[in-house]
Design a protein around this motif. Sequence first.
Motif, PDB file in Angstrom:
ATOM      1  N   THR A   1      13.679   5.091  -5.267  1.00 38.99           N
ATOM      2  CA  THR A   1      13.205   6.065  -6.081  1.00 38.99           C
ATOM      3  C   THR A   1      11.965   6.678  -5.969  1.00 38.99           C
ATOM      4  N   LEU A   2      10.879   6.289  -5.280  1.00 39.78           N
ATOM      5  CA  LEU A   2       9.694   6.728  -5.138  1.00 39.78           C
ATOM      6  C   LEU A   2       9.798   7.861  -4.119  1.00 39.78           C
ATOM      7  N   VAL A   3      10.492   7.588  -2.788  1.00 39.41           N
ATOM      8  CA  VAL A   3      10.557   8.706  -1.863  1.00 39.41           C
ATOM      9  C   VAL A   3      11.534   9.924  -2.285  1.00 39.41           C
ATOM     10  N   PRO A   4      12.439   9.942  -2.917  1.00 42.34           N
ATOM     11  CA  PRO A   4      13.041  11.274  -3.362  1.00 42.34           C
ATOM     12  C   PRO A   4      12.181  11.633  -4.599  1.00 42.34           C
ATOM     13  N   VAL A   5      11.445  11.107  -5.298  1.00 38.57           N
ATOM     14  CA  VAL A   5      10.682  11.628  -6.495  1.00 38.57           C
ATOM     15  C   VAL A   5       9.760  12.448  -5.578  1.00 38.57           C
TER      16      VAL A   5
ATOM     17  N   ILE B   1       0.828  -1.284  -0.091  1.00 41.94           N
ATOM     18  CA  ILE B   1       0.045   0.017   0.059  1.00 41.94           C
ATOM     19  C   ILE B   1       0.934   1.282   0.115  1.00 41.94           C
ATOM     20  N   LEU B   2       1.775   1.217   1.012  1.00 39.74           N
ATOM     21  CA  LEU B   2       2.776   2.323   0.865  1.00 39.74           C
ATOM     22  C   LEU B   2       3.324   2.525  -0.571  1.00 39.74           C
ATOM     23  N   ALA B   3       3.831   1.662  -1.179  1.00 38.52           N
ATOM     24  CA  ALA B   3       4.359   1.572  -2.562  1.00 38.52           C
ATOM     25  C   ALA B   3       3.481   2.470  -3.541  1.00 38.52           C
ATOM     26  N   GLY B   4       1.905   1.861  -3.323  1.00 38.33           N
ATOM     27  CA  GLY B   4       0.867   2.409  -4.305  1.00 38.33           C
ATOM     28  C   GLY B   4       0.885   4.027  -3.997  1.00 38.33           C
ATOM     29  N   VAL B   5       0.735   4.304  -2.577  1.00 37.22           N
ATOM     30  CA  VAL B   5       0.555   5.607  -1.996  1.00 37.22           C
ATOM     31  C   VAL B   5       1.796   6.580  -2.672  1.00 37.22           C
ATOM     32  N   LEU B   6       2.806   6.048  -2.448  1.00 39.20           N
ATOM     33  CA  LEU B   6       4.168   6.816  -3.070  1.00 39.20           C
ATOM     34  C   LEU B   6       4.123   7.046  -4.201  1.00 39.20           C
ATOM     35  N   SER B   7       3.535   6.248  -5.077  1.00 34.56           N
ATOM     36  CA  SER B   7       3.556   6.331  -6.714  1.00 34.56           C
ATOM     37  C   SER B   7       2.446   7.379  -6.937  1.00 34.56           C
ATOM     38  N   SER B   8       1.397   7.193  -6.164  1.00 32.61           N
ATOM     39  CA  SER B   8       0.183   8.066  -6.695  1.00 32.61           C
ATOM     40  C   SER B   8       0.327   9.635  -6.126  1.00 32.61           C
ATOM     41  N   LEU B   9       1.063   9.688  -5.239  1.00 32.27           N
ATOM     42  CA  LEU B   9       1.213  11.175  -4.430  1.00 32.27           C
ATOM     43  C   LEU B   9       1.719  12.120  -5.491  1.00 32.27           C
ATOM     44  N   PRO B  10       3.055  12.015  -5.874  1.00 30.80           N
ATOM     45  CA  PRO B  10       3.390  12.989  -6.888  1.00 30.80           C
ATOM     46  C   PRO B  10       2.422  13.158  -8.050  1.00 30.80           C
ATOM     47  N   CYS B  11       1.800  12.028  -8.474  1.00 30.18           N
ATOM     48  CA  CYS B  11       1.049  12.071  -9.772  1.00 30.18           C
ATOM     49  C   CYS B  11      -0.215  12.996  -9.374  1.00 30.18           C
ATOM     50  N   ALA B  12      -0.499  12.798  -8.233  1.00 25.83           N
ATOM     51  CA  ALA B  12      -1.756  13.659  -7.809  1.00 25.83           C
ATOM     52  C   ALA B  12      -1.526  15.033  -7.660  1.00 25.83           C
ATOM     53  N   ILE B  13      -0.336  15.277  -7.353  1.00 24.14           N
ATOM     54  CA  ILE B  13       0.041  16.884  -7.261  1.00 24.14           C
ATOM     55  C   ILE B  13       0.278  17.410  -8.470  1.00 24.14           C
ATOM     56  N   LEU B  14       1.022  16.771  -9.149  1.00 27.63           N
ATOM     57  CA  LEU B  14       1.407  17.531 -10.817  1.00 27.63           C
ATOM     58  C   LEU B  14       0.152  17.113 -11.842  1.00 27.63           C
ATOM     59  N   GLY B  15      -0.711  16.195 -11.485  1.00 28.64           N
ATOM     60  CA  GLY B  15      -1.606  16.255 -12.323  1.00 28.64           C
ATOM     61  C   GLY B  15      -2.619  17.179 -11.999  1.00 28.64           C
ATOM     62  N   CYS B  16      -2.523  18.010 -10.992  1.00 29.44           N
ATOM     63  CA  CYS B  16      -3.575  19.148 -10.866  1.00 29.44           C
ATOM     64  C   CYS B  16      -3.213  20.149 -11.743  1.00 29.44           C
ATOM     65  N   PHE B  17      -1.987  20.375 -11.904  1.00 27.41           N
ATOM     66  CA  PHE B  17      -1.707  21.438 -12.847  1.00 27.41           C
ATOM     67  C   PHE B  17      -1.743  20.857 -14.550  1.00 27.41           C
TER      68      PHE B  17
ATOM     69  N   ILE C   1       9.423  13.706  -2.605  1.00 27.62           N
ATOM     70  CA  ILE C   1      10.079  14.784  -2.027  1.00 27.62           C
ATOM     71  C   ILE C   1      10.372  15.959  -3.120  1.00 27.62           C
ATOM     72  N   VAL C   2      10.980  15.499  -4.111  1.00 21.05           N
ATOM     73  CA  VAL C   2      11.247  16.673  -5.266  1.00 21.05           C
ATOM     74  C   VAL C   2       9.846  17.367  -5.593  1.00 21.05           C
ATOM     75  N   THR C   3       9.050  16.288  -5.820  1.00 22.68           N
ATOM     76  CA  THR C   3       7.920  16.988  -6.237  1.00 22.68           C
ATOM     77  C   THR C   3       7.193  18.179  -5.418  1.00 22.68           C
ATOM     78  N   ILE C   4       7.231  17.457  -4.093  1.00 18.87           N
ATOM     79  CA  ILE C   4       6.497  18.682  -2.971  1.00 18.87           C
ATOM     80  C   ILE C   4       7.621  19.996  -2.998  1.00 18.87           C
ATOM     81  N   LEU C   5       8.749  19.717  -3.118  1.00 17.67           N
ATOM     82  CA  LEU C   5       9.569  20.776  -3.197  1.00 17.67           C
ATOM     83  C   LEU C   5       9.402  21.711  -4.246  1.00 17.67           C
ATOM     84  N   PHE C   6       9.169  21.229  -5.346  1.00 17.56           N
ATOM     85  CA  PHE C   6       8.911  21.860  -6.574  1.00 17.56           C
ATOM     86  C   PHE C   6       7.833  22.609  -6.443  1.00 17.56           C
TER      87      PHE C   6
END
Lengths: 431, 421
Positions: free
Chosen positions: A154-158, A17-33, A160-165
């Motif tokens: 891979t997932l965690v740094p991505v 589940i954590l893998a799923g959450v970590l994969s979809s979190l940056p997608c959800a953020i960037l997808g808004c834009f 973090i980078v997305t949130i920072l961006f």
Amino acid sequence: MIVAQFWSAWELPLATILAGVLSSLPCAILGCFLVLRRMSLLGDAISHSVLPGIVIGALLSGNLLGWPVFLGAVVMGVLTAILTQSLTSHGNVSEDAGMGVVFTSFFALGVILITQLARNVDLDPGCVLYGLIEFIPLDTVKWGSWEVPRAFFTLVPVCIVTILFTLLFWKELLLSSFDPALATSMGFSSMVLHYLLMGLVAVVSVASFEAVGSVLVIAMLIVPPATAHLLTDRLGRMIVLSVLCSISASIVGYWGATRWNTSVAGMMSVVAGLQFLLALVFAPRYGLISRTWHNLSLSFRIIAEDVIAALFRAEEEAPQSAGLKIADCFRLAGGGWGPWLLLPLLKYRGLVLAAPQGRLQLTEKGRTRARSLVRSHRLWEAFMEKHFDLPADHLHAPASRVEHYIGPELQDKLKEELRGPDVDPHGRQIP
Amino acid sequence: MNGSSFITYNTLIVLLGTSLLGGTAGLVGTFAVLRRRSLTGDALAHASLPGLCLAFLVWGERNLLALLIGAFCSGLLGVAVISGLRRFTRIKEDAAIGIVLSVFFGAGISLSRIIQNQVTSGSKAGLDSYILGKTAGMLAQDVYLLAGLSLACFLIIVFLFKEFSLVVFDPAFARVQGWPAFLLDLGMMALIAVVVVVGLPTVGVVLMASLLILPGVAARFWTDRLQSMVWLSLIFGACIGWVGTLISANYSLFPAGPIIVLTGTVLFLVSMFFAPRRGVIARRFADYHFHRKLRLDAFLRRIYRAKLRPEQLASAKLTLSPLRMAVKPEPRIVQLAIEQGLIVPARENTVEFTRDGEQFARQLVRDEILRQQIILRYPQLSAELYEEDDLRDWQQRFPDEYQVLVADLPPLPLPSEWRAS
């Protein structure tokens, strides 16, 4: 934190589940834009065209989960964005067609590479498409005293980078999503931000691809943001809601997949779709129920006002009469079953009275309201006569539609503007 | 064609089938491309998966017709959802396509995994082939089916050509004129859905979209007329199918679907670069010539002003002209002017006008002043001033205003006249 042994009942699901959450979190953020900029399909295009890069990387490293794969896919992703843009600007192709050409060609190339070269490596085309989230917890790397799934590196740094961006460029992203021309005129390049965003989308697609596969990244990029878009008007809230939706889709999707023994990625997107459906129907302002209710109440208000206006006009013509017959009144108000439905409500609100012989009369309260309505109508007719080039018999119909939206403030402004006699174009007194 | 390999009966079947499929896909895809809905075909292809799986679950694997009908229904449902979302909610078209594509495909993947768990592995391979395509399994009866469908599509488009064109280019006008634009739209989408569903076993879900887009986009570069474009798309699509299958038959290691798509890409690239008027190379040439002409005209105008005396400049009010740039003229432009017989080189790095040259230059300056005056004095009428023979057109459309401006023109002498007097 992730714990070592994956053989206890709750650790394996937690890691998955954590893998799923970590994969979809940056997608959800960037997808808004992406959704706001009407570029949702670029995410689709990128997640298809990373395939050749992934295959080449897998061939070079002999393994589907590794850094060469990641790098290959990022290169392909950025290449897609650049090629689509240049096809549109220099090649004279429309944007959606350009995108379609680029990503289908790359995907075809990828399929050829898979079937041709993957005979030597154990690569199943299916898993490249739908991902292998089930295997992520099993491929671990020692980190300190813990066994951490390699994919998390891979997932965690991505994430973090997305949130920072997003935090760093918040104002620029906000402005250029809603008004790119203004953003450019204020001094920062919308183009640069666009390419940064696309590059990040490529990186995120690739990182998430391991979990949910190249074609289902789109689900995570578009559906939670679209759901959030229906629920709010403010960008900050939209991002938060989108993240929440994607997390819940991951959790419930995993549960569904284990319950029915099916693909985790597939179920995650189905759950995201169901959430979207719920938002579509029940969203407070943009949902179907809310909008239908709003439209209905507006219609009823208009019908009610038409009824009392008809009574007022009848009173004007024949001041001593005992009111209007109900059927005549409703006919003047436009007919149909609406007025009949509203009659009890009108009586309840104290706007009309039942009079003998099946007639209706206005109360004082009703009269005031009707007077205001008729004033609006006639002021608007006078205004139209003064400023528009319409013949006299074309004035009544538009005025009877607009009258419901003219309040006391606007009435005063109109009166001031007209500065003329207190009669409307048909010669009637403006009350 | 490669003489050393001969075409077997099976290969011929596949060749015919893919050509028919390519041609029909190109034909119906043209309208989608023109409506900026290229990716609806992709969405349709993805959205047909759950219907396919459901039909498989209900009716079993070898009932091809049931599978296709199931795929068709779910594909059409997907398109209906996209239209509904676009029309009734604040969700924009691209997001709607993405939502339908991913959610339906996810549902299809889930269903197919359930199927895989239930049935033996032999059937699993059959279902997988719908994702990636498998032309080798084409039979003669498939080709008959394709031929019938292609003919039907062709006839429908021929009969409804005017209506479809109207709905494609101006749906609002069509609705206002009383055509059932919504139904026509739906009909167009249904045609595309039929082609997509029939093409699924051949090229697979993910590659079907390109068969719809590539012929139309490639054909767009060669013509501006809808009828020619539609015919070209049909021919291109059939060629793509034929050539792609031939190539993949010769090198039998590759599956035919992706090869067909890549053939289409090559055709697209060739069209994009080499098409006569709309191609990249052609447009670069036209741009180059246009800019060269602009620079030549500017150069001649400058020489004209340089040849006039200061008193003439003042009286001619030519100080209203653009800024004088103190840069040397480009040698190539000077050469061009000499070649065209407008100037001749004179002593000390100067040039002199020929008779034709000075008249031409005077006309250029006169036109420039007229254009400036139009923009200054009749701004509302100046919108069309950026075409080829714009001034002549403008003169015909607004003769009275033109007379006013001509009357106000300053006297523009020829340099040789001045010297004579």
